[in-house]
Design a protein around this motif. Sequence first.
Motif, PDB file in Angstrom:
ATOM      1  N   PHE A  88       0.827  -1.206   0.000  1.00 35.85           N
ATOM      2  CA  PHE A  88       0.000   0.000   0.000  1.00 35.85           C
ATOM      3  C   PHE A  88       0.870   1.269   0.000  1.00 35.85           C
ATOM      4  N   PRO A  89       1.675   1.496  -1.038  1.00 37.30           N
ATOM      5  CA  PRO A  89       2.572   2.663  -0.991  1.00 37.30           C
ATOM      6  C   PRO A  89       1.832   4.004  -1.018  1.00 37.30           C
ATOM      7  N   ASP A  90       0.769   4.079  -1.803  1.00 38.92           N
ATOM      8  CA  ASP A  90       0.033   5.352  -1.887  1.00 38.92           C
ATOM      9  C   ASP A  90      -0.788   5.610  -0.626  1.00 38.92           C
ATOM     10  N   ILE A  91      -1.277   4.570  -0.007  1.00 32.90           N
ATOM     11  CA  ILE A  91      -1.996   4.733   1.262  1.00 32.90           C
ATOM     12  C   ILE A  91      -1.035   5.262   2.316  1.00 32.90           C
ATOM     13  N   PHE A  92       0.164   4.692   2.361  1.00 26.68           N
ATOM     14  CA  PHE A  92       1.165   5.147   3.324  1.00 26.68           C
ATOM     15  C   PHE A  92       1.564   6.600   3.045  1.00 26.68           C
ATOM     16  N   THR A  93       1.749   6.947   1.775  1.00 26.67           N
ATOM     17  CA  THR A  93       2.068   8.340   1.404  1.00 26.67           C
ATOM     18  C   THR A  93       0.960   9.279   1.846  1.00 26.67           C
ATOM     19  N   THR A  94      -0.278   8.853   1.650  1.00 25.29           N
ATOM     20  CA  THR A  94      -1.417   9.668   2.050  1.00 25.29           C
ATOM     21  C   THR A  94      -1.448   9.876   3.563  1.00 25.29           C
ATOM     22  N   CYS A  95      -1.170   8.828   4.310  1.00 21.61           N
ATOM     23  CA  CYS A  95      -1.130   8.955   5.777  1.00 21.61           C
ATOM     24  C   CYS A  95      -0.037   9.935   6.192  1.00 21.61           C
ATOM     25  N   CYS A  96       1.106   9.863   5.552  1.00 19.38           N
ATOM     26  CA  CYS A  96       2.213  10.788   5.866  1.00 19.38           C
ATOM     27  C   CYS A  96       1.838  12.222   5.534  1.00 19.38           C
ATOM     28  N   ILE A  97       1.184  12.433   4.402  1.00 21.24           N
ATOM     29  CA  ILE A  97       0.741  13.785   4.024  1.00 21.24           C
ATOM     30  C   ILE A  97      -0.213  14.327   5.081  1.00 21.24           C
ATOM     31  N   PHE A  98      -1.192  13.505   5.476  1.00 24.81           N
ATOM     32  CA  PHE A  98      -2.168  13.950   6.464  1.00 24.81           C
ATOM     33  C   PHE A  98      -1.516  14.298   7.796  1.00 24.81           C
ATOM     34  N   MET A  99      -0.563  13.480   8.214  1.00 24.37           N
ATOM     35  CA  MET A  99       0.054  13.714   9.525  1.00 24.37           C
ATOM     36  C   MET A  99       1.001  14.913   9.526  1.00 24.37           C
ATOM     37  N   THR A 100       1.492  15.336   8.371  1.00 25.98           N
ATOM     38  CA  THR A 100       2.403  16.480   8.342  1.00 25.98           C
ATOM     39  C   THR A 100       1.710  17.804   8.050  1.00 25.98           C
ATOM     40  N   ILE A 101       0.492  17.794   7.573  1.00 26.91           N
ATOM     41  CA  ILE A 101      -0.201  19.052   7.254  1.00 26.91           C
ATOM     42  C   ILE A 101      -0.373  19.968   8.466  1.00 26.91           C
ATOM     43  N   PRO A 102      -0.869  19.501   9.623  1.00 24.65           N
ATOM     44  CA  PRO A 102      -1.010  20.415  10.761  1.00 24.65           C
ATOM     45  C   PRO A 102       0.325  20.996  11.228  1.00 24.65           C
ATOM     46  N   VAL A 103       1.380  20.212  11.150  1.00 26.79           N
ATOM     47  CA  VAL A 103       2.690  20.691  11.577  1.00 26.79           C
ATOM     48  C   VAL A 103       3.167  21.805  10.658  1.00 26.79           C
ATOM     49  N   THR A 104       2.982  21.624   9.357  1.00 23.59           N
ATOM     50  CA  THR A 104       3.479  22.625   8.432  1.00 23.59           C
ATOM     51  C   THR A 104       2.719  23.932   8.560  1.00 23.59           C
ATOM     52  N   SER A 105       1.411  23.879   8.730  1.00 26.22           N
ATOM     53  CA  SER A 105       0.662  25.134   8.833  1.00 26.22           C
ATOM     54  C   SER A 105       0.960  25.849  10.149  1.00 26.22           C
ATOM     55  N   ALA A 106       1.118  25.103  11.237  1.00 27.42           N
ATOM     56  CA  ALA A 106       1.414  25.727  12.530  1.00 27.42           C
ATOM     57  C   ALA A 106       2.802  26.358  12.522  1.00 27.42           C
ATOM     58  N   SER A 107       3.776  25.680  11.948  1.00 25.56           N
ATOM     59  CA  SER A 107       5.129  26.241  11.940  1.00 25.56           C
ATOM     60  C   SER A 107       5.191  27.478  11.050  1.00 25.56           C
ATOM     61  N   ALA A 108       4.423  27.484   9.970  1.00 29.66           N
ATOM     62  CA  ALA A 108       4.399  28.676   9.114  1.00 29.66           C
ATOM     63  C   ALA A 108       3.797  29.859   9.862  1.00 29.66           C
ATOM     64  N   GLU A 109       2.728  29.613  10.614  1.00 23.64           N
ATOM     65  CA  GLU A 109       2.123  30.691  11.404  1.00 23.64           C
ATOM     66  C   GLU A 109       3.099  31.227  12.440  1.00 23.64           C
ATOM     67  N   ARG A 110       3.803  30.315  13.107  1.00 24.24           N
ATOM     68  CA  ARG A 110       4.783  30.756  14.106  1.00 24.24           C
ATOM     69  C   ARG A 110       5.916  31.535  13.458  1.00 24.24           C
ATOM     70  N   SER A 111       6.350  31.094  12.273  1.00 19.74           N
ATOM     71  CA  SER A 111       7.445  31.785  11.586  1.00 19.74           C
ATOM     72  C   SER A 111       7.051  33.213  11.250  1.00 19.74           C
ATOM     73  N   PHE A 112       5.846  33.381  10.703  1.00 16.81           N
ATOM     74  CA  PHE A 112       5.412  34.727  10.364  1.00 16.81           C
ATOM     75  C   PHE A 112       5.235  35.584  11.608  1.00 16.81           C
ATOM     76  N   SER A 113       4.766  34.980  12.688  1.00 17.92           N
ATOM     77  CA  SER A 113       4.601  35.718  13.937  1.00 17.92           C
ATOM     78  C   SER A 113       5.960  36.189  14.450  1.00 17.92           C
ATOM     79  N   LYS A 114       6.944  35.307  14.442  1.00 20.85           N
ATOM     80  CA  LYS A 114       8.292  35.677  14.901  1.00 20.85           C
ATOM     81  C   LYS A 114       8.910  36.706  13.968  1.00 20.85           C
ATOM     82  N   LEU A 115       8.686  36.545  12.651  1.00 18.89           N
ATOM     83  CA  LEU A 115       9.222  37.498  11.689  1.00 18.89           C
ATOM     84  C   LEU A 115       8.663  38.894  11.950  1.00 18.89           C
TER      85      LEU A 115
END
Length: 189
Positions: free
Chosen positions: A151-178
């Motif tokens: 299930f390579p695409d299922i695993f890729t999809t799970c990884c995408i889902f699990m990293t989305i909240p991290v990426t949006s939160a870190s971007a918000e923090r970066s702009f706040s610090k900037l």
Amino acid sequence: RRSSDLVLGVFGNVKQLLDSKKICYCYCFLRIDSDRKLNVTEDNFKVAIFYPSVDTTLQKLKERFVGMQIINDNFSIFIPYRMITIPEEELIRSAYDFIKKYSDDINSDFTRQILSLKNFLISNFKCEDLKKMTIQKLAEYIISNDLSIIFPDIFTTCCIFMTIPVTSASAERSFSKLKLIKNYLRNTI
């Protein structure tokens, strides 16, 4: 009753702050509300400052979570219990829609993989266990049982889902610090 106590407490703090700065607060809150002129400073504070700030805060919170709700809706077919309970036609339609959205990451074999995963989950898990299983636990199961080859695409999809909240939160923090850094640098020049 509780919110009025909060308003009076905040108003008292603002009143003390204005008094300490020797600012006349009677003039700060003079406004006309609809038909009547507000004479009491507590009413002025509620209408002019407290209620608009609470309203703005609630609106911003709603806006922030709309994007996450869209992402959650897109990935809802990967929640194992939902995957086994929805009809196969709807699962196939959702899989095709997902392939369109993530065509760079997922290939056309994805539909076969998701149907195979559905049958695999039904045959290897009890319904009660699937109710407790999340997308993260599904990814951990795929890794621990070396199913990422099947299930390579299922695993890729799970990884995408699990990293989305991290990426949006870190971007918000970066702009706040900037913003803080830029203000500090501008003030020190």
